[in-house]
Write a protein that holds these residues in place. Structure first.
Motif, PDB file in Angstrom:
ATOM      1  N   VAL A 287       5.126 -20.361  -0.974  1.00 25.81           N
ATOM      2  CA  VAL A 287       5.023 -18.762  -1.791  1.00 25.81           C
ATOM      3  C   VAL A 287       5.048 -17.748  -0.732  1.00 25.81           C
ATOM      4  O   VAL A 287       5.390 -16.498  -0.856  1.00 25.81           O
ATOM      5  N   VAL A 288       3.843 -17.726   0.248  1.00 26.92           N
ATOM      6  CA  VAL A 288       3.374 -16.642   0.967  1.00 26.92           C
ATOM      7  C   VAL A 288       4.601 -16.074   1.929  1.00 26.92           C
ATOM      8  O   VAL A 288       4.687 -15.173   2.577  1.00 26.92           O
ATOM      9  N   LEU A 289       5.445 -17.054   2.307  1.00 29.47           N
ATOM     10  CA  LEU A 289       6.700 -16.788   3.330  1.00 29.47           C
ATOM     11  C   LEU A 289       7.676 -15.904   2.419  1.00 29.47           C
ATOM     12  O   LEU A 289       8.673 -15.290   3.263  1.00 29.47           O
ATOM     13  N   GLY A 290       7.685 -15.619   0.978  1.00 24.67           N
ATOM     14  CA  GLY A 290       8.506 -14.835   0.246  1.00 24.67           C
ATOM     15  C   GLY A 290       8.893 -13.775   1.001  1.00 24.67           C
ATOM     16  O   GLY A 290      10.130 -13.188   1.042  1.00 24.67           O
ATOM     17  N   ASP A 291       8.086 -12.797   1.209  1.00 19.99           N
ATOM     18  CA  ASP A 291       8.111 -11.384   1.856  1.00 19.99           C
ATOM     19  C   ASP A 291       7.620 -11.270   3.044  1.00 19.99           C
ATOM     20  O   ASP A 291       7.139  -9.893   3.479  1.00 19.99           O
ATOM     21  N   LEU A 292       7.022 -12.201   3.718  1.00 19.54           N
ATOM     22  CA  LEU A 292       6.044 -12.152   4.788  1.00 19.54           C
ATOM     23  C   LEU A 292       6.898 -11.276   6.218  1.00 19.54           C
ATOM     24  O   LEU A 292       8.202 -12.081   6.367  1.00 19.54           O
ATOM     25  N   LYS A 293       6.221 -10.508   6.610  1.00 17.43           N
ATOM     26  CA  LYS A 293       6.926 -10.103   7.885  1.00 17.43           C
ATOM     27  C   LYS A 293       5.892 -10.296   9.123  1.00 17.43           C
ATOM     28  O   LYS A 293       4.604 -10.200   8.838  1.00 17.43           O
ATOM     29  N   ILE A 294       6.410 -10.173  10.272  1.00 17.57           N
ATOM     30  CA  ILE A 294       5.586 -10.237  11.506  1.00 17.57           C
ATOM     31  C   ILE A 294       4.652  -8.980  11.472  1.00 17.57           C
ATOM     32  O   ILE A 294       4.964  -7.853  10.981  1.00 17.57           O
ATOM     33  N   GLY A 295       3.374  -9.061  11.554  1.00 15.76           N
ATOM     34  CA  GLY A 295       2.480  -7.924  11.762  1.00 15.76           C
ATOM     35  C   GLY A 295       1.637  -7.933  10.458  1.00 15.76           C
ATOM     36  O   GLY A 295       0.651  -7.247  10.111  1.00 15.76           O
ATOM     37  N   ASP A 296       2.149  -8.649   9.234  1.00 19.85           N
ATOM     38  CA  ASP A 296       1.564  -8.506   8.034  1.00 19.85           C
ATOM     39  C   ASP A 296       0.092  -9.385   8.117  1.00 19.85           C
ATOM     40  O   ASP A 296       0.320 -10.321   8.787  1.00 19.85           O
ATOM     41  N   SER A 297      -0.656  -9.078   7.248  1.00 17.42           N
ATOM     42  CA  SER A 297      -2.088  -9.761   6.976  1.00 17.42           C
ATOM     43  C   SER A 297      -1.907 -10.745   5.990  1.00 17.42           C
ATOM     44  O   SER A 297      -1.410 -10.658   5.009  1.00 17.42           O
ATOM     45  N   VAL A 298      -2.728 -12.022   6.129  1.00 18.36           N
ATOM     46  CA  VAL A 298      -2.668 -12.910   5.398  1.00 18.36           C
ATOM     47  C   VAL A 298      -4.144 -13.659   5.538  1.00 18.36           C
ATOM     48  O   VAL A 298      -4.681 -13.865   6.703  1.00 18.36           O
ATOM     49  N   SER A 299      -4.670 -13.976   4.365  1.00 22.59           N
ATOM     50  CA  SER A 299      -6.049 -14.621   4.126  1.00 22.59           C
ATOM     51  C   SER A 299      -5.832 -16.098   4.327  1.00 22.59           C
ATOM     52  O   SER A 299      -5.103 -16.619   3.601  1.00 22.59           O
ATOM     53  N   VAL A 300      -6.455 -16.685   5.413  1.00 20.59           N
ATOM     54  CA  VAL A 300      -6.451 -18.134   5.683  1.00 20.59           C
ATOM     55  C   VAL A 300      -7.841 -18.536   5.654  1.00 20.59           C
ATOM     56  O   VAL A 300      -8.748 -18.367   6.464  1.00 20.59           O
TER      57      VAL A 300
ATOM     58  N   ARG B  79      -1.870  -6.326  -9.935  1.00 17.64           N
ATOM     59  CA  ARG B  79      -2.972  -6.355 -10.547  1.00 17.64           C
ATOM     60  C   ARG B  79      -4.261  -6.915  -9.729  1.00 17.64           C
ATOM     61  O   ARG B  79      -4.079  -7.760  -8.982  1.00 17.64           O
ATOM     62  N   PHE B  80      -5.365  -6.492  -9.902  1.00 14.80           N
ATOM     63  CA  PHE B  80      -6.494  -6.557  -9.370  1.00 14.80           C
ATOM     64  C   PHE B  80      -7.378  -7.645 -10.088  1.00 14.80           C
ATOM     65  O   PHE B  80      -8.243  -7.169 -10.679  1.00 14.80           O
ATOM     66  N   GLY B  81      -7.231  -8.762  -9.893  1.00 14.92           N
ATOM     67  CA  GLY B  81      -7.519 -10.005 -10.650  1.00 14.92           C
ATOM     68  C   GLY B  81      -8.986 -10.501 -10.204  1.00 14.92           C
ATOM     69  O   GLY B  81      -9.672 -11.225 -11.111  1.00 14.92           O
ATOM     70  N   GLY B  82      -9.156 -10.398  -9.032  1.00 13.66           N
ATOM     71  CA  GLY B  82     -10.555 -11.035  -8.435  1.00 13.66           C
ATOM     72  C   GLY B  82     -11.327  -9.895  -8.307  1.00 13.66           C
ATOM     73  O   GLY B  82     -12.060  -9.109  -8.977  1.00 13.66           O
ATOM     74  N   HIS B  83     -11.799  -9.534  -6.849  1.00 17.30           N
ATOM     75  CA  HIS B  83     -12.606  -8.495  -6.534  1.00 17.30           C
ATOM     76  C   HIS B  83     -12.384  -8.015  -5.000  1.00 17.30           C
ATOM     77  O   HIS B  83     -11.215  -8.710  -4.557  1.00 17.30           O
ATOM     78  N   ILE B  84     -12.948  -6.898  -4.409  1.00 17.29           N
ATOM     79  CA  ILE B  84     -12.572  -6.422  -3.155  1.00 17.29           C
ATOM     80  C   ILE B  84     -12.906  -7.521  -2.212  1.00 17.29           C
ATOM     81  O   ILE B  84     -13.965  -7.799  -1.950  1.00 17.29           O
ATOM     82  N   VAL B  85     -11.823  -8.168  -1.444  1.00 12.70           N
ATOM     83  CA  VAL B  85     -11.925  -9.197  -0.429  1.00 12.70           C
ATOM     84  C   VAL B  85     -11.364  -8.493   0.883  1.00 12.70           C
ATOM     85  O   VAL B  85     -10.229  -8.260   0.912  1.00 12.70           O
ATOM     86  N   GLN B  86     -12.148  -8.459   1.786  1.00 11.81           N
ATOM     87  CA  GLN B  86     -11.639  -8.037   3.119  1.00 11.81           C
ATOM     88  C   GLN B  86     -11.151  -8.899   4.286  1.00 11.81           C
ATOM     89  O   GLN B  86     -10.071  -8.557   4.961  1.00 11.81           O
ATOM     90  N   GLY B  87     -11.493 -10.160   3.890  1.00 10.27           N
ATOM     91  CA  GLY B  87     -11.207 -11.286   4.743  1.00 10.27           C
ATOM     92  C   GLY B  87     -11.791 -11.234   6.206  1.00 10.27           C
ATOM     93  O   GLY B  87     -11.602 -11.673   7.226  1.00 10.27           O
TER      94      GLY B  87
ATOM     95  N   ALA C  66      -2.020 -10.039   1.590  1.00  4.03           N
ATOM     96  CA  ALA C  66      -2.516  -8.852   1.246  1.00  4.03           C
ATOM     97  C   ALA C  66      -1.940  -8.271  -0.275  1.00  4.03           C
ATOM     98  O   ALA C  66      -0.890  -8.353  -0.416  1.00  4.03           O
ATOM     99  N   MET C  67      -3.105  -7.582  -0.814  1.00  2.00           N
ATOM    100  CA  MET C  67      -2.766  -7.139  -2.125  1.00  2.00           C
ATOM    101  C   MET C  67      -1.725  -5.981  -2.071  1.00  2.00           C
ATOM    102  O   MET C  67      -1.784  -5.194  -1.389  1.00  2.00           O
ATOM    103  N   ALA C  68      -0.685  -6.165  -2.835  1.00  2.00           N
ATOM    104  CA  ALA C  68       0.289  -5.059  -2.956  1.00  2.00           C
ATOM    105  C   ALA C  68      -0.471  -3.852  -3.627  1.00  2.00           C
ATOM    106  O   ALA C  68      -1.156  -3.862  -4.449  1.00  2.00           O
ATOM    107  N   ALA C  69       0.202  -2.430  -3.659  1.00  2.00           N
ATOM    108  CA  ALA C  69      -0.411  -1.463  -3.967  1.00  2.00           C
ATOM    109  C   ALA C  69      -0.452  -1.354  -5.584  1.00  2.00           C
ATOM    110  O   ALA C  69      -1.346  -0.998  -6.234  1.00  2.00           O
ATOM    111  N   GLY C  70       0.708  -1.867  -6.196  1.00  2.00           N
ATOM    112  CA  GLY C  70       0.760  -1.785  -7.517  1.00  2.00           C
ATOM    113  C   GLY C  70       0.631  -3.007  -8.264  1.00  2.00           C
ATOM    114  O   GLY C  70       0.740  -3.254  -9.438  1.00  2.00           O
TER     115      GLY C  70
END
Length: 220
Positions: free
Chosen positions: A30-43, A92-100, A86-90
């Motif tokens: 799923v996360v590989l769908g639009d993932l690019k080098i340099g993108d942030s991922v929460s692991v 939905r914010f379903g959880g809370h602010i998570v910085q990782g 990482a959350m897209a700008a547009g």
């Protein structure tokens, strides 16, 4: 920035260690769908940067600071991992602010059932985290946005619905296992603003909080 809503559970394909530095290759879809080098991922709740991307996996680096303050140091090949882009700008914010930015780790003391919910009681490794834990406030466990259900003297508990348990790597955790803890960032900012000392750039002691201090800072 993340929301704490896990997109999928990936599998650690390989962990290459060099002292307290690591390179992790993680199988995902799923996360590989639009993932690019340099993108942030929460692991598992840790914000990491994609350095290589393959057809069925991606690679991230783990710095010594992260190695020392998270449960990533315990990973073995085959370990399940909670993943979130990482959350897209547009979005939905379903959880809370998570910085990782993990504040510390904790140990699962016990797991019990409360009708349709599973309750995880967690003992933080650092007692200093308790000042940021508020009953019915937000907390992130291994990257999952959860609510503090109970707060005890030496532990706190989160109550998890079956869907969250089934959709995350938490389902494989047992009593005694270690989890990453990220407290709500709002509490940390409030503390810093209240107790920051301009002279030495260090937070003042909370003991200095009195009526004069509040009046001086606009709380009249």
């Amino acid at each position: 920035m993340f929301t704490g809503l896990i997109e999928e559970v990936g599998i650690l394909r390989k962990a290459a260690r060099s002292g307290e530095a690591m390179e992790l290759e993680i199988s995902a879809s799923v996360v590989l769908g639009d993932l690019k080098i340099g993108d942030s991922v929460s692991v598992n709740g840790v914000c990491l940067t994609a350095t290589k991307i393959g057809e069925r996996s991606f690679t991230v680096d783990v710095m010594p600071q992260t190695y020392r303050h998270s449960n990533l140091s315990e990973l073995q090949s085959g370990s399940p991992l909670n993943l979130e882009r990482a959350m897209a700008a547009g979005g939905r914010f379903g959880g809370h602010i998570v910085q990782g930015h993990v504040d510390g780790t904790g140990r699962i003391a016990r797991i019990t059932r409360d009708q349709n919910a599973i309750v995880y009681e967690i003992i933080p490794d650092d007692d200093a985290l308790f000042k940021y834990l508020v009953p019915r406030g937000s907390v992130t466990i291994d990257g999952i946005s959860l609510t503090v259900a109970l707060l005890h003297e030496t532990s706190f508990a989160v109550s998890i619905i079956p869907h969250t348990l089934e959709a995350t790597a938490l389902r494989g955790k047992r009593a005694g296992n270690t989890v990453n803890i990220e407290c709500d960032v709002l509490g940390k900012y409030v503390e810093h603003l209240l107790f920051f000392n301009r002279d030495n750039r260090e937070p003042q002691s909370p003991n200095q909080l009195d009526l004069n201090f509040l009046a001086e800072h606009g709380f009249s």
